[in-house]
Design an enzyme around this catalytic site. Structure first.
Site, PDB file in Angstrom:
ATOM      1  CD  GLU A  24       1.269  -2.169   7.029  1.00 51.29           C
ATOM      2  OE1 GLU A  24       1.903  -1.110   7.134  1.00 51.29           O
ATOM      3  OE2 GLU A  24       0.151  -2.238   6.484  1.00 51.29           O
ATOM      4  CD  GLU A  59       0.952  -1.802   1.930  1.00 50.16           C
ATOM      5  OE1 GLU A  59       0.423  -2.153   2.987  1.00 50.16           O
ATOM      6  OE2 GLU A  59       1.997  -2.331   1.487  1.00 50.16           O
TER       7      GLU A  59
END
Length: 253
Positions: free
Chosen positions: A107, A127
């Site tokens: 990210e 995640e």
């Protein structure tokens, strides 16, 4: 040893996450140091473009899950994970990626404007494997770059994308030999730094607005869905299981 190293020369800022012993995992200290480094980059008139990289052959393995399990969140209000994901610099930023760019690390790379990666680099948002959500921009930015089905597959399986596939689908600008990502990023940055700094900054801002690449309202909207996940028992279980090197036992709450 500083957790973030900086180098400023030739109109280029190099910002390096420096926690190689934990694959440059980001804790609150790193986020605060990154935010400070980006502020210096933004405020200096002699700097036109920045490069974000990691030490020790890894870009960034994401959030420090051991710190998260202790209750620490590596986010800064108004700026997000790493002090960058919700408010990237107004000047262009290149991510120079060696090895893994995972979870929050990916990210951070997605918050940059350009990516130069070594041929052995891998990108992923795993995640879900830890009961978490890629809420630092991964789910918002990835489908604007990759085809929707591929972005969805990466997001819900947690499986990574190789550098060559990332280049094929337009996620990566340049692929270099292993160990040469930073050199490749510096070469690209020098081409940008030779241009008018005000024009470069304005061009980046207009182009990013045109694609909603840094749409702040999207981060606000997603929190109604993602905040309960981070507060869940599964999120704690996933982080503890990672720290204890065992498979997680999900309860769905």
């Amino acid at each position: 040893m500083a957790v973030v190293l900086t180098e400023f020369s030739g109109g280029v800022a190099v910002i390096c996450i420096n926690r190689p012993e934990v694959k440059n995992a980001v804790n609150l200290e790193v986020s605060e140091a990154l935010a400070d480094a980006v502020d210096e980059f933004e405020n200096r008139r002699d700097l036109t473009i920045g490069i974000l990289t990691g030490s020790g052959g890894t870009f960034c393995a994401g959030m420090d899950l051991k710190a998260f399990a202790r209750g620490e969140l590596p986010t800064i209000p108004g700026r997000g994970f790493g002090g960058i994901t919700e408010r990237p610099p107004k000047k262009p930023l290149i991510a120079a990626v060696e090895g893994w760019a995972l979870a929050g690390g990916f990210e951070l790379a997605l918050a940059a404007d350009l990516i130069v990666a070594s041929s052995d680099a891998k990108f992923g948002i795993p995640e879900v494997k830890r009961g978490l959500v890629a809420a630092a921009g991964g789910l918002l930015r990835l489908p604007k770059i990759l085809p929707y089905p591929l972005a969805m597959e990466m997001a819900i399986t947690g499986d990574p994308l190789t550098a060559h596939d990332a280049f094929k689908y337009g996620l990566v600008n340049r692929v270099t030999e292993p160990g040469q990502a930073l050199a490749g990023a510096k070469e690209l940055a020098a081409r940008v730094a030779s241009n008018g700094p005000l024009a470069v900054r304005a061009t980046k801002q207009v182009l990013s607005m045109a694609t909603n690449y840094t749409d702040a309202s999207a981060f606000v909207s997603q929190r109604a869905l993602t905040d309960p996940v981070f507060a869940s028992a599964d999120a704690q279980e996933g982080s503890r299981a990672f720290a204890e090197r065992r498979p997680p036992v999900w309860v769905g709450a």
